[in-house]
Design a protein around this motif. Sequence first.
Motif, PDB file in Angstrom:
ATOM      1  N   ARG A   1       0.832  -1.202   0.000  1.00 35.82           N
ATOM      2  CA  ARG A   1       0.000   0.000   0.000  1.00 35.82           C
ATOM      3  C   ARG A   1       0.869   1.255   0.000  1.00 35.82           C
ATOM      4  O   ARG A   1       0.549   2.249  -0.659  1.00 35.82           O
ATOM      5  N   ALA A   2       1.964   1.223   0.750  1.00 36.13           N
ATOM      6  CA  ALA A   2       2.868   2.378   0.773  1.00 36.13           C
ATOM      7  C   ALA A   2       3.492   2.606  -0.597  1.00 36.13           C
ATOM      8  O   ALA A   2       3.555   3.737  -1.094  1.00 36.13           O
ATOM      9  N   HIS A   3       3.955   1.511  -1.240  1.00 36.12           N
ATOM     10  CA  HIS A   3       4.546   1.628  -2.576  1.00 36.12           C
ATOM     11  C   HIS A   3       3.511   2.118  -3.589  1.00 36.12           C
ATOM     12  O   HIS A   3       3.812   2.972  -4.427  1.00 36.12           O
ATOM     13  N   ASP A   4       2.288   1.564  -3.500  1.00 35.14           N
ATOM     14  CA  ASP A   4       1.239   1.989  -4.437  1.00 35.14           C
ATOM     15  C   ASP A   4       0.926   3.472  -4.258  1.00 35.14           C
ATOM     16  O   ASP A   4       0.658   4.180  -5.236  1.00 35.14           O
ATOM     17  N   GLY A   5       0.945   3.926  -3.013  1.00 32.02           N
ATOM     18  CA  GLY A   5       0.645   5.324  -2.749  1.00 32.02           C
ATOM     19  C   GLY A   5       1.741   6.257  -3.196  1.00 32.02           C
ATOM     20  O   GLY A   5       1.488   7.404  -3.573  1.00 32.02           O
ATOM     21  N   MET A   6       2.986   5.774  -3.171  1.00 28.20           N
ATOM     22  CA  MET A   6       4.128   6.641  -3.477  1.00 28.20           C
ATOM     23  C   MET A   6       4.691   6.400  -4.862  1.00 28.20           C
ATOM     24  O   MET A   6       5.890   6.563  -5.095  1.00 28.20           O
ATOM     25  N   VAL A   7       3.825   6.012  -5.781  1.00 29.42           N
ATOM     26  CA  VAL A   7       4.259   5.857  -7.173  1.00 29.42           C
ATOM     27  C   VAL A   7       4.857   7.180  -7.661  1.00 29.42           C
ATOM     28  O   VAL A   7       4.278   8.247  -7.475  1.00 29.42           O
ATOM     29  N   GLY A   8       6.034   7.098  -8.253  1.00 24.64           N
ATOM     30  CA  GLY A   8       6.720   8.304  -8.710  1.00 24.64           C
ATOM     31  C   GLY A   8       7.901   8.674  -7.843  1.00 24.64           C
ATOM     32  O   GLY A   8       8.760   9.461  -8.255  1.00 24.64           O
ATOM     33  N   ILE A   9       7.956   8.124  -6.632  1.00 24.08           N
ATOM     34  CA  ILE A   9       9.114   8.332  -5.760  1.00 24.08           C
ATOM     35  C   ILE A   9      10.062   7.166  -6.003  1.00 24.08           C
ATOM     36  O   ILE A   9       9.748   6.009  -5.704  1.00 24.08           O
ATOM     37  N   ASN A  10      11.216   7.447  -6.563  1.00 27.46           N
ATOM     38  CA  ASN A  10      12.089   6.394  -7.075  1.00 27.46           C
ATOM     39  C   ASN A  10      12.804   5.612  -5.982  1.00 27.46           C
ATOM     40  O   ASN A  10      13.013   4.411  -6.109  1.00 27.46           O
TER      41      ASN A  10
END
Length: 272
Positions: free
Chosen positions: A96-105
């Motif tokens: 969920r954290a990764h899905d929310g922070m799409v665009g943060i490399n």
Amino acid sequence: QSRGVDLRFRLSISPNDKDLQGLRWETLDDPDAPQPGAPLLMSERVLFSRYVDSRDWRHIAPRAKGDLRALVVVANPSDLDTSKLAPIDVAGEIKRAHDGMVGINKIDVLGESDRATKANIVDHLNTGPDIFYLVCHGALIDGKSMLWLEDDAGKAERVDGATVVSWLSELKQPPRLVVLISCQSAGTGDGDRAVAPTLVEDDALGALGPRLGSAGVPAVLAMHGNVTMSTVEAFMPKFFSELQKDGLVDRAVALARGAVRDRPDAWAPVLY
């Protein structure tokens, strides 16, 4: 509304004023709207945040979007059942954290192969992440915010919220944004798992969110009382996607809250 300028509504409250901090300011309605009224703080035109006083005057230098870094910490001690706490879905929370922070490399993670211990968290904070995203069990005990982190063996180590405040206040550059998702409950009775972050609505004296703001963290996003996972799952991706457009955290919160306006706990995300 003249000249098309948005209204930036900043409510300054002492972090120690539990009565005022405990109010659900985010549920304010527009008094001039036709009945049954309209939410005032769920649009892009009224940008609302709670402000707390801070003695910290460190300069916050702008960062390019492509340079943003995040630290995601999910603490799930193996002996939570002894405290009558439900296990945390580590893989699900990290996804969920990764899905929310799409665009943060660059996203570092603690809680899977590397444990969410005090030492590991401090070591990673010292590398200067821009976003600190913390998921763990939390409770207010004797007026203090207590967080359930892990020790080296994977068992629970309770940490006073004041310790977390000191970690961040002692950094040369604290994270620009801290997101607090502190679980308390395994369910709400409707099949939708609930999380209850560190802001406890009936006693904000121990709330970690305003204390982090007071310690110099530029922006803190916490949850006021209990919030369902469905709301978190809808709120976070919208919040982070909007935040990456222009870096305006209050605008991102306004649009994300609008995205969950039909949820009964849409008021729960609180920005300091």
